[in-house]
Design a protein around this motif. Structure first.
Motif, PDB file in Angstrom:
ATOM      1  N   SER A  61      35.941  36.978  32.067  1.00 15.53           N
ATOM      2  CA  SER A  61      35.615  37.302  33.458  1.00 15.53           C
ATOM      3  C   SER A  61      36.005  36.151  34.388  1.00 15.53           C
ATOM      4  O   SER A  61      36.582  36.367  35.458  1.00 15.53           O
ATOM      5  N   GLN A  66      36.567  37.140  38.051  1.00 19.48           N
ATOM      6  CA  GLN A  66      35.340  37.934  38.219  1.00 19.48           C
ATOM      7  C   GLN A  66      34.129  37.049  37.924  1.00 19.48           C
ATOM      8  O   GLN A  66      33.385  37.250  36.972  1.00 19.48           O
ATOM      9  N   LEU A  69      30.521  38.555  37.577  1.00 19.25           N
ATOM     10  CA  LEU A  69      30.241  39.196  36.292  1.00 19.25           C
ATOM     11  C   LEU A  69      29.905  38.148  35.232  1.00 19.25           C
ATOM     12  O   LEU A  69      28.995  38.341  34.418  1.00 19.25           O
ATOM     13  N   TYR A 202      36.367  45.269  31.381  1.00 22.95           N
ATOM     14  CA  TYR A 202      37.117  46.268  32.155  1.00 22.95           C
ATOM     15  C   TYR A 202      36.251  47.482  32.472  1.00 22.95           C
ATOM     16  O   TYR A 202      36.175  47.935  33.619  1.00 22.95           O
ATOM     17  N   SER A 205      33.298  46.697  34.946  1.00 18.99           N
ATOM     18  CA  SER A 205      33.768  46.558  36.330  1.00 18.99           C
ATOM     19  C   SER A 205      34.068  47.918  36.939  1.00 18.99           C
ATOM     20  O   SER A 205      33.748  48.177  38.110  1.00 18.99           O
ATOM     21  N   ARG A 209      32.048  49.645  40.203  1.00 22.54           N
ATOM     22  CA  ARG A 209      32.709  50.138  41.424  1.00 22.54           C
ATOM     23  C   ARG A 209      32.406  51.607  41.669  1.00 22.54           C
ATOM     24  O   ARG A 209      32.180  52.034  42.805  1.00 22.54           O
ATOM     25  N   GLU A 215      29.208  43.613  40.842  1.00 18.90           N
ATOM     26  CA  GLU A 215      29.472  43.103  39.503  1.00 18.90           C
ATOM     27  C   GLU A 215      28.333  42.204  39.034  1.00 18.90           C
ATOM     28  O   GLU A 215      28.055  42.106  37.834  1.00 18.90           O
TER      29      GLU A 215
END
Length: 380
Positions: A61, A66, A69, A202, A205, A209, A215
């Motif tokens: 991440s 990210q 996350l 993946y 995330s 959304r 996140e």
């Protein structure tokens, strides 16, 4: 929501759990064969092995940009490890806490949790701060291995002086072929962890959304619980089998590893350090610190985590996750719910504090009675 994403999330969790279990089994075999104690195995190999999902998910991440996350996964996992996993394990069977954990590991966990919050106060943990955390992980691991070897040598010296003591049964060291096979399976387990982490990051995330969640919230809840499943399975099985040192050591050791090693690595590889979202800084990281501090009085109550204390931890975790969900969805009753949660936490804490005080008073009275008996015996 695409069913493929949900399937990918499940497959990712399955790969993480299977890979962590494989890593723990083969690493523990090698450690036991070379004479490392169960407590040290719980604090190092089992703890680090079951924290491997957090490591690969958070590193993946952070490298992908990210950061929320990664932070959510680490902070949420540390909260879940104590409240959820230690809670479930102690409900299965009361856990006896080693004096070493009370004297060293729990104060260390509290100290590094507070230090991490101080590092994150400016909104990020920089690369230099990450390097300091990483160095702390190396020093801590080296210290407990050194202590284990020293205690083992001392035990052997005492046994040698005691001529009436039965001879110790030495574990047969594994042959080179066995070592190669075990190392091969460890490599396979790491590959499963990497693949599982990519699938989990993946899919998580994408789910975040599609549901409108941040996140950070997904990391604190779904991903945190998903990556903590190896710790849950390991600690519960250790409790059932009577390996209570491994059960406790796994939880505390995993939390120390998550902060020092995983957060340190993530902060070093992130392009501009590891960013810390304001909601995490204001609420979730302080909760992580409070959870670490909560271990101290409970562990001190006779060195036993009773079933009712496990239920107390589970109640805290239910309140925490419920608050996250209500707050993320901006539910109309969030203010009422927050008030009820605070009242519940205050009540449970008060009950726990009163029980702790009563235990300390009973222990003090018992010590006074023993002292009086000793004085009377000396007079006679």
């Amino acid at each position: 929501m695409d069913s493929t994403v949900i399937l990918l999330f499940i497959v990712g969790c399955a790969l993480l759990i299977a890979g962590a279990e494989m890593l723990v089994n083969h690493a523990s075999f090698l450690a036991l064969a070379f004479g490392i104690s169960p407590l040290v195995i719980g604090l190092t190999i089992v703890a680090y092995g079951t924290s491997a999902p957090e490591l690969v998910v958070s590193v993946q991440s952070s490298y992908s940009g990210q950061g929320d996350l990664a932070v959510g996964n680490l902070v949420g996992s540390n909260i879940a490890n104590v409240l959820l996993i230690l809670g479930v394990s102690s409900v299965v069977t009361p856990l006896v806490v080693s004096r070493k954990i009370i004297r060293l590991e729990v104060p260390l966990l509290i100290g590094i949790s507070i230090t991490t919050m101080a590092m994150a106060w400016n909104g990020s943990i920089g690369r230099l701060e990450g390097a300091i955390l990483f160095l702390g992980a190396l020093l801590y691991t080296g210290f407990i291995i050194y202590q284990s070897r020293r205690e083992e040598s001392e035990d052997a010296r005492i046994a040698a002086l005691d001529l009436d003591a039965p001879p110790a049964i030495a574990l047969e060291r594994p042959r080179k072929g066995q070592i190669a096979i075990r190392l091969g399976w460890i490599v396979v387990s790491f590959a499963m962890l990497v693949l599982g982490s990519r699938a989990l990051v993946y899919s998580a995330s994408t789910i975040a959304r599609s549901l409108g969640f941040s996140e950070l919230i997904i990391g604190l809840t779904i991903v945190a619980v998903g990556t903590s499943l190896p710790e849950l399975a390991t600690s519960v099985m250790a409790s059932i089998k009577g390996e209570k040192d491994i059960a406790i050591g796994n939880v505390i050791g995993s939390n120390i590893f998550n902060i020092l090693f995983v957060m340190g690595v993530c902060s070093m590889i992130a392009p501009e350090g590891l960013p810390i979202a304001l909601p995490a800084l204001r609420f979730d990281i302080p909760v992580m610190v409070a959870v670490a501090i909560a271990c101290l009085p409970i562990f001190f109550t006779g060195g036993i985590v009773d079933r009712w204390e496990g239920l107390l931890f589970l109640g805290y975790y239910l309140a925490y996750t419920s608050y996250l969900v209500f707050n993320a969805t901006q539910h109309d009753s969030i203010e009422l719910f927050s008030t009820l949660v605070l009242a519940l936490v205050a009540l449970l804490t008060l009950v726990a504090l009163m029980d702790w005080i009563m235990r300390m008073l009973r222990a003090s009275k018992l010590a006074q009675r023993r002292q009086r008996r000793k004085e009377l015996d000396d007079l006679d």
